[in-house]
Design a protein around this motif. Structure first.
Motif, PDB file in Angstrom:
ATOM      1  N   LYS A  65       0.944  -1.291  -0.030  1.00 52.24           N
ATOM      2  CA  LYS A  65       0.190   0.299  -0.099  1.00 52.24           C
ATOM      3  C   LYS A  65       0.899   1.109  -0.028  1.00 52.24           C
ATOM      4  CE  LYS A  65      -3.047   2.553   3.062  1.00 52.24           C
ATOM      5  NZ  LYS A  65      -2.096   3.489   3.546  1.00 52.24           N
ATOM      6  N   LYS A  66       0.597   2.379  -0.760  1.00 50.49           N
ATOM      7  CA  LYS A  66       1.161   3.463  -0.769  1.00 50.49           C
ATOM      8  C   LYS A  66       1.332   4.505   0.617  1.00 50.49           C
ATOM      9  CE  LYS A  66       2.275   7.245  -3.736  1.00 50.49           C
ATOM     10  NZ  LYS A  66       1.998   8.012  -5.186  1.00 50.49           N
ATOM     11  N   TRP A  67       2.187   4.883   0.489  1.00 46.98           N
ATOM     12  CA  TRP A  67       2.390   5.807   1.976  1.00 46.98           C
ATOM     13  C   TRP A  67       1.443   7.101   1.657  1.00 46.98           C
ATOM     14  CZ3 TRP A  67       6.029   4.702  -1.684  1.00 46.98           C
ATOM     15  CH2 TRP A  67       6.199   5.778  -2.647  1.00 46.98           C
ATOM     16  N   ASP A  68       1.059   7.669   2.848  1.00 49.39           N
ATOM     17  CA  ASP A  68       0.312   8.924   2.696  1.00 49.39           C
ATOM     18  C   ASP A  68       1.161   9.983   2.898  1.00 49.39           C
ATOM     19  OD1 ASP A  68      -1.916   7.102   3.203  1.00 49.39           O
ATOM     20  OD2 ASP A  68      -1.873   7.400   5.437  1.00 49.39           O
ATOM     21  N   LYS A  69       2.311  10.025   3.473  1.00 49.32           N
ATOM     22  CA  LYS A  69       2.942  11.112   3.586  1.00 49.32           C
ATOM     23  C   LYS A  69       4.587  10.622   3.371  1.00 49.32           C
ATOM     24  CE  LYS A  69       3.546  14.697   6.756  1.00 49.32           C
ATOM     25  NZ  LYS A  69       3.988  15.296   8.081  1.00 49.32           N
ATOM     26  N   ASN A  83       2.520   5.379   6.930  1.00 49.12           N
ATOM     27  CA  ASN A  83       1.538   4.461   6.389  1.00 49.12           C
ATOM     28  C   ASN A  83       1.629   3.707   5.285  1.00 49.12           C
ATOM     29  OD1 ASN A  83       0.096   5.087   8.836  1.00 49.12           O
ATOM     30  ND2 ASN A  83      -0.969   6.742   7.811  1.00 49.12           N
TER      31      ASN A  83
END
Ligand code: ATP
Ligand code: MG
Length: 659
Positions: A65-69, A83
């Motif tokens: 899953k890709k990061w948020d930040k 994340n």
């Protein structure tokens, strides 16, 4: 750490003018082909580090899953790819299986007695999954710490990858450490399981490991519930019922299906204790996403790996170099990583060159201590082997003296291989200052320029910039993906060791590396030694590296270690310990000649008051000279402090008797 009475700058006294351009053919085929390309990347990363790293993370790694930040920077605490979900073992193994690399050699292993084994990516994946299931069946859960105390056998890499597959941070303890040192590290990490072997082959002997584990557990480390033992040397060992298990018994029934655990980018990946050159080792904590990305990119651009390359890093997996550049960086890139159990030894001092010839090694990465040992023995050994497959050489661990660099270049590299002198630390996770071999002109003794994304600087003790060529303290001004996140269970020590010594620079906290350095007019960094080893001679503050390099540039000298000794008039006087090449012997004349040589090479201020000839210098188990004990010997004091990190403490007593 940095006393306020000290003068600000550390003086540089050594001149080194030689420059080597990357060979044109090398540059044409390299990942990074020119200094302009390097500078473009460097500027891009400097102006917008978050986009720079995010683009690479997206291109080069698999994320569940890709990061948020990209970065959450709350000094001294950094979070990278917040994340984001990722697994290191998945990136090192699974993603290569759907490509032709499934049947490519992942690990080529050579044992000291001459046995060997090759594991393809497909085979390595299977073994790792099986062993991950073994650990799970033993009740190991995500977050549990696992001790690894192994010889250099493929099972060491399999164990590391299995731990990362299920999210159990490993703590690898070098197989040459004593039961006591092992116990301390297992206790600090509160390990639940220990993976070891009956023993290992080292320097023509069997080094027992299981008995050391038994002793460590008898005297503490009560968190350890199970011990898994690889059979390597086949000597008798005691197996305690219900606690100790043979690796091969467990492995043969284990299922080869084991999904990689979905890990948070910031979940701890491993704990590793520093070498202990300067005192009590620190439990350095690295996390998953940033470490995976940084070791991947540095391996790719610095070792310039091609799919046809055989890449060999001679470190032990017990050190950070083995973690980042035998196992994780190379495998994440789908490279062929050679693992060698042996070290140069009486029965075969030239074994490294046998291995290069046998496997046609293309990229070779070793330490200055090994290079100096080969210089001491003479050119006959390497000259007797075909080393023509080599195309790139690297070094790490200590400053490399320019003459050792020249020897490496000429004798091993045949004057055709670029050399990457890589400066970094356990704490930095990956290489920080280094040439990119197709791009950066090199200067013997300089680690050259920072890797793109690394903002390094040299400042004085107050955090002010110093002029070109003035020595000062090496600092890193912006967080990088693989920086240590903390000292295990000791955030105060993390703060105090790395963030407090230098006050803010340009209003921001900086990472203090503990090394002194200067930057020349071309922006090249020259590491001058550890800040603890700086001497103050008649008001001149001098680093150890340059004085040692002046001594090593004399044809008789193999290795030198220089410390300060209290002096009534000068404050400190220079005291040098020197080992000679095999065909030279100590004499009063040579002693005088060496003092004069330093004066000629540097200046009269650098003239050593005393030169003591030595048969050997005290080294850490990772091969670094330990100057803190030499200072005590030079001053005629008793030897005090933790000697457990020194390979052979009797070396200290011998030096003391003769001093
Ligand atoms: P401790 O921190 O416990 O004293 P250590 O510093 O020897 O041990 P490592 O992390 O293995 O533990 O070593 C990092 C250090 O090694 C650097 O800080 C530097 O002093 C030295 N070093 C590593 N590579 C180079 C290099 N290419 N040039 C100069 N020095 C180097
Ligand atoms: Mg250190």
């Amino acid at each position: 750490m940095v006393a306020s009475s000290e003068k600000n700058n550390i003086e540089s006294v050594l001149q080194e003018e030689r420059v080597f351009q990357p060979p044109t053919e090398f540059s044409n085929n390299a990942h990074i082909k020119s200094i302009q390309d390097y500078e473009q990347l460097y500027e891009k990363a400097k102006n917008d580090p978050e986009s720079f790293w995010a683009e690479l993370a997206e291109q080069e790694l698999h994320w569940f899953k890709k990061w948020d930040k990209v970065l959450d920077w709350n000094p001294p605490n950094a979070k990278w790819f917040v994340n984001g979900k990722i697994n290191m073992s998945y990136n090192c193994l699974d993603r290569h299986l759907s490509t032709w690399r499934r049947n490519k050699a992942a690990i080529i292993w050579e044992g000291e007695p001459g046995d060997s084994r090759t594991l393809t990516y497909g085979e390595l994946h299977r073994e790792v999954c099986q062993f991950a299931n073994v650990l799970k069946d033993m009740g190991v859960q995500k977050g549990d710490r696992i001790g690894i105390y192994m010889p250099m056998v493929p099972e060491a890499a399999i164990a590391m990858l299995a731990c990362t597959r299920i999210g159990a941070p490993h703590s690898v303890v070098f197989g040459g450490f004593s039961a006591e040192a092992l116990r301390d590290r297992l206790e600090d990490a509160e390990a639940k399981v220990v993976i070891t072997a009956d023993g290992g082959f080292r320097k023509d002997k069997i080094v027992p490991l299981k008995p050391e584990v038994d002793q460590a557990l008898e005297n503490g480390a009560s968190s350890v519930q199970k011990v898994i033992v690889v059979q390597r040397t086949k000597q008798d060992v005691t197996m305690r019922e219900g606690r100790d298990y043979w690796w091969h018994d467990l492995q043969k029934d284990a299922s080869p299906k084991c999904d990689a655990e979905v890990m948070d980018s910031e979940d701890p990946l491993f704990i590793l204790y520093t070498s202990g050159s300067t005192g009590k080792p620190k439990g350095v904590v690295h996390t998953t996403g940033g470490y995976n990305l940084y070791t991947h990119m540095t391996t790719k651009w610095i070792f310039d790996l091609k799919d046809t390359d055989v890449y060999w890093c001679t470190a032990d997996v017990g050190w950070i170099t083995g973690h980042s550049y035998i196992v994780y960086g190379p495998l994440s890139n789908g490279a062929t990583s050679l693992m060698y159990e042996g070290v140069p030894r009486p029965s075969n001092p030239g074994c490294f060159w046998d291995v290069v010839e046998k496997y046609g090694v293309n990229v070779f990465y070793t330490a200055p201590t090994a290079i100096r040992a080969f210089m001491k023995m003479g050119e006959e050994l390497p000259n007797a082997r075909d080393l023509s497959s080599l195309r790139l050489l690297g070094t790490v661990g200590e400053p490399i003296n320019p003459e050792a660099w020249m020897w490496y270049h000429r004798v091993i590299g045949g004057e055709k291989c670029p050399i990457v002198d890589t400066w970094w630390q356990t704490e930095t996770g990956g290489i920080m200052i280094t040439p990119l071999p197709g791009a950066t002109p090199t200067k013997p003794g300089s680690a050259t320029r920072p890797f793109p994304g690394i903002i390094a600087d040299v400042v004085d003790k107050d955090g002010n910039a110093v002029p070109d060529n003035a020595g000062g303290y090496l600092v890193i001004k912006h967080p990088w993906p693989s920086m240590l996140r903390t000292v295990y269970k000791n955030p105060e020590r993390f703060q105090k060791t790395y963030w407090d010594p230098i006050p803010q620079v340009e209003g921001k906290p900086v990472y203090f590396a503990g090394d002194s350095a200067r930057r020349d007019e071309n922006g090249y960094f020259w590491i001058m030694g550890r800040t603890d080893d700086v001497m103050n001679v008649s008001g001149h503050r001098l680093g150890s590296m340059e004085l040692e390099s002046a001594l090593v540039s004399h044809p008789a000298v193999a290795e030198a270690s220089v410390v300060g000794v209290p002096h009534e008039v000068k404050g400190e006087d220079i005291y040098a310990f020197v080992t000679l090449k095999d065909n030279y012997s100590p004499s009063d004349e040579l002693n005088k000649e060496l003092k004069q040589h330093v004066v000629t090479k540097i200046s009269a201020i650098a003239r050593p008051g005393t030169i003591q000839f030595a048969e050997a210098l005290p080294k850490t188990r990772s091969g670094k000279i330990v100057r803190r004990f030499l200072r005590q010997i030079a001053a005629g004091q008793d030897i005090v402090g933790d000697k457990s990190t020194v390979v052979d403490p009797s070396v200290l007593d011998k030096l003391r008797e003769k001093g």
